[in-house]
Design an enzyme around this catalytic site. Structure first.
Site, mmCIF file in Angstrom:
data_model
loop_
_atom_site.group_PDB
_atom_site.id
_atom_site.type_symbol
_atom_site.label_atom_id
_atom_site.label_comp_id
_atom_site.label_asym_id
_atom_site.label_seq_id
_atom_site.Cartn_x
_atom_site.Cartn_y
_atom_site.Cartn_z
ATOM 1 N N GLU A 184 0.809 -1.217 0.000
ATOM 2 C CA GLU A 184 0.000 0.000 0.000
ATOM 3 C C GLU A 184 0.841 1.266 0.000
ATOM 4 O OE1 GLU A 184 -0.571 -2.587 1.939
ATOM 5 O OE2 GLU A 184 -2.676 -3.176 1.770
ATOM 6 N N LYS A 215 -17.388 -0.419 5.790
ATOM 7 C CA LYS A 215 -17.851 -1.374 4.781
ATOM 8 C C LYS A 215 -19.366 -1.301 4.579
ATOM 9 C CE LYS A 215 -17.186 -6.038 3.135
ATOM 10 N NZ LYS A 215 -16.624 -7.372 3.378
ATOM 11 N N MET A 226 24.462 8.398 2.706
ATOM 12 C CA MET A 226 24.370 9.702 3.366
ATOM 13 C C MET A 226 24.669 9.589 4.861
ATOM 14 S SD MET A 226 24.087 12.866 2.819
ATOM 15 C CE MET A 226 23.106 13.537 1.489
ATOM 16 N N PHE A 250 -11.582 -7.108 13.725
ATOM 17 C CA PHE A 250 -10.495 -7.563 12.856
ATOM 18 C C PHE A 250 -10.147 -6.466 11.843
ATOM 19 C CE2 PHE A 250 -9.172 -9.728 8.868
ATOM 20 C CZ PHE A 250 -7.934 -10.168 9.329
ATOM 21 N N GLN A 251 -8.895 -6.162 11.715
ATOM 22 C CA GLN A 251 -8.377 -5.107 10.827
ATOM 23 C C GLN A 251 -9.016 -3.758 11.085
ATOM 24 O OE1 GLN A 251 -8.337 -6.647 6.728
ATOM 25 N NE2 GLN A 251 -6.283 -7.461 7.118
#
Lengths: 563, 157
Positions: A50, A162, A474, A112-113
């Protein structure tokens, strides 16, 4: 017309003219993906993480100025996207990121999630929404695109539970947005503009300080006209690279920590600073109390909170840079005498003769700066250049011959390693006419290496050029300079075989140890139009110079480093 | 730069998590909130927050600009001359002198709010400075609990 929340999302994409969505499906956003499956108005590009989806959307937005769009699911899908949101926020990039959320009935139950997504994105977005019902969705979608792209642009996050994506409601997409609480000032104060114009005409040592706002507001042409008419020297920030052509005689180069000597001296000795859309970042100013000590400051910015945040400003002008310049340039042109600044230009020219931007080329080992210059010679204006973060990023900013705005795509404010490759995919999607090159390091490239699969599958031929010094360069440089060479966890000698890694994903890999090999590899990759990984073994110990040590003063630069 | 106390009123759209946006802004940028009061504005979809803060001129200016920048912010009001009031409730044991406590409260624009078998509860609403004085003066009655309300303010004109 009645439709589900998920259908509304898809409809809004069409109405906003979105041609590409980057994303990754998951449980909470499945209704939206189900509708996406049924349409053919825009293309969805499935990244393999993502974070990469958001960076790709950023690359698309940075290369075009249009709003970039990404879809992710709830929980980890969203948290993975946060780095992208923060990267876009720091650089004022217009994005709309839509995440799924658990159903409203489950919010707050540690489902969940489930994660408090808007709670997390609040501090790294311009605005965010948790959608409570499908009724609100048309308005919110419209507002999101408007907020992302108007005023000071930025990412907007919409979190959709949802059950809202399944809920039916009337879809009446607003034609315009009227937010009584959000009215960005676009027209600058005319009296203030006039005073600024007078200050420019009467200054002796003026300098343009060009910032990213020029790119966002699409005013590079006006800035070129302004610089040309006044013959006032100009410095560019990292985010403003490409505003002036690399061969513009007024361009002093990049300013700040790794800016040119003449650019930093110009800032230090100027009596007037004409700041067009920069934000006085600490990587530019160095020690604030010593910054531009002799200069009166004109600062034009659309964000009032940017003005006077770090440095006191004598001529603050809040407004859209384009609109302000349209008023200011004619006023300056009336009275300006470019010859007036000749002594000042001579001084700066002398500074550049004493300490030009340079590196010592070698025939034994490839210098990273040579690679960048060589790509500039071979591709020049035909390429849009993305970078990751680190030494290679600074060398690219210093040595690539940029010719037009939006030719340089880089994570400036947040400095996000792993940005370059996915961003370069977004660039390629937005600018198929250009070669999309990503200069990267052997550290950065591994932070989103899985995108090899995306790029090959989605036919987004990005040419990754790894300036491979087997170091986290760096940080290694800082350890060399400031930590007595204690190279804590920066030695990256153990690496994958990048050639075979590219091949394993369906791309083409090249290992390059000589200049000739590099030319061949680049030509081959460009000709074949493949996803390429050119692994260039470069001098391990090269440093980015000149350098203003963190917190140091601009006029006190480290010009050389001798062991 | 001198650190000064400031009262800032913010009128915001009443919407999901707007208070979190404002307190989050103060927390993220390291600004102080000394007191904070919030209530909806009658007959509107707006709320008014009154924030008492401290900072030097640059910090105060940034706070105001950053508050403006929040999308739901309708108006930021700050003024040299704000009429301020703060409320405080104090609980005393019943064995203290009721009339003395009452006299003290009245001197500070307040009175007895409740008397139970165990405790006296008083209420005072006055300027923040006078509320401080009241609390000091009330110490001799051995208060068992103090609840301060935070400042509310209006511009004089």
């Amino acid at each position: 017309m009645e439709m589900t929340g998920a259908q509304m999302v898809i409809e809004a994409m069409k109405l906003e003219g979105v041609d590409t969505v980057f994303g990754y499906p998951g449980g909470a956003i499945m209704n939206v993906y189900d509708e996406l499956y049924k349409q053919s108005d825009f293309r969805h590009i499935l990244t393999r993480h993502e974070q990469a989806a958001v960076h790709a959307a950023e690359g698309y937005a940075r290369a075009t100025g249009k709003v970039g769009v990404a879809f992710v699911t709830s929980g980890p899908g969203f948290t993975n996207a946060v780095t992208g949101l923060a990267t876009a926020y720091m650089d004022s990039i217009p994005l709309v990121v839509i995440s799924g959320q658990v159903p409203i009935t489950l919010i707050g139950t540690d489902a969940f999630q489930e994660i408090d997504a808007t709670g997390i994105s609040r501090s790294c977005t311009k605005h965010n929404y948790l959608v409570r019902s499908a009724k609100e969705l048309p308005r919110i979608l419209k507002e999101a695109f408007y907020l992302a792209s108007s005023g000071r642009p930025g990412p907007v996050h919409i979190d959709i539970p949802k059950d809202v994506t399944a809920e039916l409601a009337k879809f009446d997409y607003p034609t315009h947005v009227d937010l009584p609480t959000y009215r960005p000032t676009t027209k600058g104060n005319v009296r203030q503009i006039k005073k600024a114009a007078e200050a420019i005409c009467s200054a002796k040592r003026p300098v343009f300080y060009l910032g990213g706002g020029i790119i966002h507001s699409g005013s590079a042409d006006l800035v070129r006209e302004f610089v040309n008419a006044t013959q006032i020297p100009a410095v560019e920030t990292l985010m403003a690279r490409g505003t002036l052509r690399h061969d513009d005689p007024m361009l002093l180069g990049m300013v700040g920590m790794h800016g040119t000597y003449q650019a930093n001296m110009a800032m230090s000795e100027a009596d007037l600073m004409i700041a067009l859309g920069p934000r006085f970042d600490d990587r530019v100013t160095g020690k604030l109390s010593e910054f531009a000590k002799h200069a009166k400051i004109i600062h034009v910015d659309i964000d009032p909170s940017s003005i006077g945040k770090l440095v006191d400003v004598d001529y603050p002008i809040v407004g859209d840079l384009k609109e302000v310049l349209e008023v200011m340039i004619p006023k300056v042109k009336e009275h300006v005498d470019p010859d007036r600044y000749q002594p000042w230009r001579d001084i700066l020219k002398r500074y550049n003769e004493i300490h030009p931007l340079k590196y010592e080329d070698s025939e034994k080992v490839i210098k990273p700066q040579w690679v960048i210059e060589r790509v500039g010679e071979l591709l020049g204006e035909d390429a849009v250049i993305s970078t990751d973060v680190g030494q290679h990023q600074m060398w690219t900013a210093q040595f690539y011959p940029f010719s037009f705005p939006r030719q340089f795509v880089t994570s400036g404010g947040l400095g996000t390693m792993g940005f370059g490759f996915p961003a370069a995919m977004g660039v390629k999607r937005a600018r198929p006419d250009k070669v999309s090159v990503n200069f990267t390091g052997d550290g950065s490239i591994l932070m989103n290496i899985q995108e090899l699969v995306t790029a090959v599958e989605s036919r987004l031929p990005v040419i990754n050029i790894i300036l491979n010094n087997h170091y986290l360069g760096m940080v290694r440089q800082w350890q060399t300079f400031f930590y007595e060479k204690r190279y804590a966890e920066t030695d990256l000698s153990f690496q994958p075989d990048f050639v075979r890694l590219a091949e394993a994903c369906g791309g083409v890999g090249y290992r390059v140890e000589t200049k000739d090999e590099f030319d061949e590899a680049l030509k081959d990759a460009v000709e074949k139009g493949v996803v390429a990984m050119i692994d260039v073994i470069v001098d391990r110990n090269e440093n980015v110079l000149p350098m203003v040590p963190s917190g140091g003063t601009l006029y006190n630069m480290m010009l050389e480093f001798k062991d | 730069m001198k650190v000064e106390r400031r009262i800032i009123s913010v009128v915001v759209q009443n919407e999901h998590s707007v208070l979190a946006r404002i307190t989050g802004l103060f927390a993220a940028r390291g600004y102080n909130i000394e007191t904070l009061t919030v209530a909806p504005i009658p007959d509107s979809d707006m709320s008014r927050l009154t924030i008492e803060t401290r900072g030097n001129v640059r910090v105060i200016e940034q706070i105001i600009k950053q508050l403006h920048k929040l999308i739901p912010t309708f108006k930021v009001i700050e003024h040299e001359e704000m009429i301020e009031k703060e409320m405080v409730m104090m609980k005393f044991p019943i064995n203290e002198s009721l009339s003395n406590i009452q006299a003290l409260c009245e001197a500070y624009n307040g009175g007895i709010a409740n008397v139970s078998s165990q405790h006296i509860i008083t209420m005072v609403a006055d300027e923040p400075k006078r509320v401080r004085h009241f609390i000091e003066a009330a110490q001799r009655f051995h208060p068992v609990e103090i609840v301060r309300g935070g400042v509310v303010a209006m511009e004089r004109e």
